[in-house]
Design a protein around this motif. Structure first.
Motif, PDB file in Angstrom:
ATOM      1  N   TRP A  89       3.748  -1.764 -12.133  1.00 48.42           N
ATOM      2  CA  TRP A  89       3.215  -0.413 -11.996  1.00 48.42           C
ATOM      3  C   TRP A  89       4.241   0.583 -11.483  1.00 48.42           C
ATOM      4  CZ3 TRP A  89      -1.228  -0.410 -14.434  1.00 48.42           C
ATOM      5  CH2 TRP A  89      -1.983  -1.589 -14.479  1.00 48.42           C
ATOM      6  N   ASP A  90       5.468   0.141 -11.200  1.00 50.61           N
ATOM      7  CA  ASP A  90       6.489   1.061 -10.677  1.00 50.61           C
ATOM      8  C   ASP A  90       6.689   2.296 -11.550  1.00 50.61           C
ATOM      9  OD1 ASP A  90       6.922  -0.493  -8.449  1.00 50.61           O
ATOM     10  OD2 ASP A  90       8.880  -1.265  -9.073  1.00 50.61           O
ATOM     11  N   PRO A  91       6.767   2.154 -12.892  1.00 49.60           N
ATOM     12  CA  PRO A  91       6.996   3.362 -13.705  1.00 49.60           C
ATOM     13  C   PRO A  91       5.873   4.394 -13.596  1.00 49.60           C
ATOM     14  CG  PRO A  91       7.469   1.374 -14.984  1.00 49.60           C
ATOM     15  CD  PRO A  91       6.780   0.928 -13.722  1.00 49.60           C
ATOM     16  N   LEU A  92       4.690   3.930 -13.217  1.00 50.25           N
ATOM     17  CA  LEU A  92       3.522   4.809 -13.133  1.00 50.25           C
ATOM     18  C   LEU A  92       3.493   5.620 -11.843  1.00 50.25           C
ATOM     19  CD1 LEU A  92       0.878   5.305 -14.791  1.00 50.25           C
ATOM     20  CD2 LEU A  92      -0.192   3.568 -13.328  1.00 50.25           C
ATOM     21  N   MET A  93       4.038   5.062 -10.777  1.00 49.68           N
ATOM     22  CA  MET A  93       3.861   5.623  -9.442  1.00 49.68           C
ATOM     23  C   MET A  93       4.261   7.099  -9.324  1.00 49.68           C
ATOM     24  SD  MET A  93       2.365   3.314  -7.596  1.00 49.68           S
ATOM     25  CE  MET A  93       1.498   2.798  -9.075  1.00 49.68           C
ATOM     26  N   PRO A  94       5.403   7.530  -9.871  1.00 49.44           N
ATOM     27  CA  PRO A  94       5.791   8.940  -9.694  1.00 49.44           C
ATOM     28  C   PRO A  94       4.851   9.926 -10.374  1.00 49.44           C
ATOM     29  CG  PRO A  94       7.666   7.617 -10.439  1.00 49.44           C
ATOM     30  CD  PRO A  94       6.440   6.781 -10.613  1.00 49.44           C
TER      31      PRO A  94
ATOM     32  N   PRO B  25       4.372   5.823 -19.334  1.00 48.06           N
ATOM     33  CA  PRO B  25       3.757   5.994 -18.010  1.00 48.06           C
ATOM     34  C   PRO B  25       3.119   7.365 -17.790  1.00 48.06           C
ATOM     35  CG  PRO B  25       6.156   5.991 -17.850  1.00 48.06           C
ATOM     36  CD  PRO B  25       5.819   5.562 -19.236  1.00 48.06           C
ATOM     37  N   GLU B  26       3.689   8.421 -18.373  1.00 47.52           N
ATOM     38  CA  GLU B  26       3.109   9.751 -18.178  1.00 47.52           C
ATOM     39  C   GLU B  26       1.745   9.851 -18.867  1.00 47.52           C
ATOM     40  OE1 GLU B  26       5.617  13.226 -18.556  1.00 47.52           O
ATOM     41  OE2 GLU B  26       7.399  11.963 -18.458  1.00 47.52           O
TER      42      GLU B  26
ATOM     43  N   ILE C   9      -2.962   3.723  -2.808  1.00 45.52           N
ATOM     44  CA  ILE C   9      -2.619   2.873  -3.939  1.00 45.52           C
ATOM     45  C   ILE C   9      -2.308   1.462  -3.447  1.00 45.52           C
ATOM     46  CG2 ILE C   9      -0.999   2.535  -5.839  1.00 45.52           C
ATOM     47  CD1 ILE C   9      -0.572   5.636  -5.717  1.00 45.52           C
ATOM     48  N   ILE C  10      -3.100   0.514  -3.906  1.00 38.73           N
ATOM     49  CA  ILE C  10      -2.963  -0.885  -3.476  1.00 38.73           C
ATOM     50  C   ILE C  10      -2.566  -1.722  -4.677  1.00 38.73           C
ATOM     51  CG2 ILE C  10      -4.167  -2.878  -2.492  1.00 38.73           C
ATOM     52  CD1 ILE C  10      -6.136  -0.698  -1.268  1.00 38.73           C
ATOM     53  N   ARG C  11      -1.464  -2.441  -4.534  1.00 35.40           N
ATOM     54  CA  ARG C  11      -1.006  -3.351  -5.581  1.00 35.40           C
ATOM     55  C   ARG C  11      -0.809  -4.733  -4.963  1.00 35.40           C
ATOM     56  NH1 ARG C  11       4.351  -0.723  -7.755  1.00 35.40           N
ATOM     57  NH2 ARG C  11       4.454   0.293  -5.715  1.00 35.40           N
ATOM     58  N   TYR C  12      -0.984  -5.773  -5.768  1.00 41.89           N
ATOM     59  CA  TYR C  12      -0.792  -7.120  -5.228  1.00 41.89           C
ATOM     60  C   TYR C  12      -0.333  -8.073  -6.314  1.00 41.89           C
ATOM     61  CZ  TYR C  12      -5.234  -8.810  -7.261  1.00 41.89           C
ATOM     62  OH  TYR C  12      -6.236  -9.197  -8.128  1.00 41.89           O
ATOM     63  N   ASP C  13       0.309  -9.149  -5.884  1.00 42.53           N
ATOM     64  CA  ASP C  13       0.683 -10.241  -6.786  1.00 42.53           C
ATOM     65  C   ASP C  13      -0.433 -11.278  -6.750  1.00 42.53           C
ATOM     66  OD1 ASP C  13       3.180  -9.090  -7.291  1.00 42.53           O
ATOM     67  OD2 ASP C  13       4.181 -10.229  -5.699  1.00 42.53           O
TER      68      ASP C  13
ATOM     69  N   VAL D  91       0.858  -1.181   0.000  1.00 41.08           N
ATOM     70  CA  VAL D  91       0.000   0.000   0.000  1.00 41.08           C
ATOM     71  C   VAL D  91       0.896   1.233   0.000  1.00 41.08           C
ATOM     72  CG1 VAL D  91      -1.832   1.258   1.191  1.00 41.08           C
ATOM     73  CG2 VAL D  91      -1.783  -1.247   1.285  1.00 41.08           C
ATOM     74  N   ASP D  92       0.674   2.123  -0.944  1.00 44.12           N
ATOM     75  CA  ASP D  92       1.439   3.363  -1.052  1.00 44.12           C
ATOM     76  C   ASP D  92       0.488   4.550  -1.060  1.00 44.12           C
ATOM     77  OD1 ASP D  92       4.314   2.399  -1.613  1.00 44.12           O
ATOM     78  OD2 ASP D  92       3.162   1.293  -3.109  1.00 44.12           O
ATOM     79  N   GLY D  93       1.070   5.738  -0.953  1.00 46.84           N
ATOM     80  CA  GLY D  93       0.266   6.948  -1.028  1.00 46.84           C
ATOM     81  C   GLY D  93      -0.341   7.331   0.300  1.00 46.84           C
ATOM     82  N   ASP D  94      -1.498   7.936   0.252  1.00 48.97           N
ATOM     83  CA  ASP D  94      -2.196   8.453   1.427  1.00 48.97           C
ATOM     84  C   ASP D  94      -3.013   7.341   2.068  1.00 48.97           C
ATOM     85  OD1 ASP D  94      -3.776   9.750   3.284  1.00 48.97           O
ATOM     86  OD2 ASP D  94      -4.499  11.296   1.903  1.00 48.97           O
ATOM     87  N   PRO D  95      -2.693   6.949   3.320  1.00 51.76           N
ATOM     88  CA  PRO D  95      -3.454   5.869   3.963  1.00 51.76           C
ATOM     89  C   PRO D  95      -4.943   6.166   4.077  1.00 51.76           C
ATOM     90  CG  PRO D  95      -1.465   6.400   5.217  1.00 51.76           C
ATOM     91  CD  PRO D  95      -1.616   7.465   4.182  1.00 51.76           C
ATOM     92  N   GLU D  96      -5.300   7.457   4.096  1.00 46.24           N
ATOM     93  CA  GLU D  96      -6.709   7.848   4.198  1.00 46.24           C
ATOM     94  C   GLU D  96      -7.276   8.286   2.846  1.00 46.24           C
ATOM     95  OE1 GLU D  96      -8.208   7.337   7.057  1.00 46.24           O
ATOM     96  OE2 GLU D  96      -6.266   6.674   7.846  1.00 46.24           O
ATOM     97  N   GLY D  97      -6.521   8.070   1.786  1.00 46.43           N
ATOM     98  CA  GLY D  97      -6.932   8.550   0.471  1.00 46.43           C
ATOM     99  C   GLY D  97      -7.954   7.652  -0.200  1.00 46.43           C
ATOM    100  N   ALA D  98      -8.396   8.091  -1.353  1.00 46.08           N
ATOM    101  CA  ALA D  98      -9.349   7.315  -2.151  1.00 46.08           C
ATOM    102  C   ALA D  98      -8.629   6.082  -2.706  1.00 46.08           C
ATOM    103  CB  ALA D  98      -9.884   8.169  -3.290  1.00 46.08           C
TER     104      ALA D  98
END
Length: 264
Positions: free
Chosen positions: A37-42, A245-246, A50-54, A15-22
């Motif tokens: 999704w790493d190239p997209l994150m910045p 990614p941009e 942001i939730i990602r999983y394998d 989980v990345d980003g704002d813990p209270e975010g959408a």
């Protein structure tokens, strides 16, 4: 890195980003892990959780015996979101991840308020095609499919760069049983009828040079959902979040803003 123990499978997630975010959930393609999704994150805006999983059989998640059914992959996503207490997310699914997205939205509309169907379809390929790939991988390993897969996944320009080796290595280092299991799940899936019953904000994304799910196939599926949008990313193949990614982030950000997800 975290692991969710769901009983019959253990899923690696982060989980990345704002813990209270959408919440925005990303599900990746066959033969990749959440680093897709790493190239997209910045390039993503602030204010998102942001939730990602394998998925099962990939990355650091466990590898149950195959073959897998699409229903099991959908149930894995459902249980992970319940485990995390996530509701009303936007679910971004690429390739098999987009099939999981369709199945999850049909099953649990309380979990999903918007869909991004990226480089995917309601039905991908034919059982005979998947049988051939499964046989080739079972006899020669994923390596036997790697070069042909890179041609379908990436544009000619990207294939000429050193970065191609990163994605080829990611593909060939996935667990064979997981790759075979998920291939079987794709082979057995036809979501045309259930997806045509969906009524929620939906964005479709295709790559102009995608050899796995060509733009017309993606468009055909996206248009099953009334009011959906379809966008084409040029100079990109099956994984436009890697090649462009941009552009990918701009489309996603616009969609999230349009449906009010960023403003929540």
């Amino acid at each position: 890195m975290r692991m969710a123990d769901l009983g019959d499978v253990q899923l690696h997630y982060r989980v990345d980003g704002d813990p209270e975010g959408a919440p925005v959930v990303f599900a990746n393609s066959l033969g990749t892990d959440l680093r897709l999704w790493d190239p997209l994150m910045p390039h993503l805006p602030d204010g998102l959780k942001i939730i990602r999983y394998d998925k099962r059989g990939h990355g650091l998640s466990s590898v149950p015996d195959g073959p897998y059914a699409m229903g099991a992959l959908v149930r894995d996503a459902e249980r992970l979101l319940d485990h995390l207490g996530v509701h009303e997310c936007v679910f971004v699914g690429l390739s098999i991840g987009g099939m999981i997205a369709q199945g999850l939205a049909v099953k649990r509309l309380d979990l999903v308020r918007g869909l991004v169907l990226s480089n995917t379809a309601a039905k991908i390929g034919t059982p005979a095609m998947w049988d051939d790939r499964i046989k080739a991988a079972r006899s020669g390993g994923i390596e036997a499919l790697a070069d042909a897969t890179m041609e379908r996944w990436f544009s000619r320009a990207f294939r000429a760069t050193p970065d191609l080796a990163l994605w080829r290595n990611m593909l060939t280092r996935q667990p064979l049983e997981g790759f075979l299991g998920c291939s079987a799940a794709i082979s057995g899936t036809d979501f045309y009828t259930p997806t045509s019953g969906l009524r929620l904000p939906t964005l479709g994304i295709a790559g102009s040079e995608d050899g796995s799910t060509p733009p017309d196939l993606v468009r055909e599926t996206v248009e099953l959902v009334p009011g959906s949008e379809f966008k084409l990313i040029r100079r990109a193949g099956h994984l436009p979040c890697v090649e462009q990614p941009e552009d990918y982030a701009a489309l996603l950000t616009s969609f999230l803003t349009q449906i009010g997800h960023l403003a929540r």
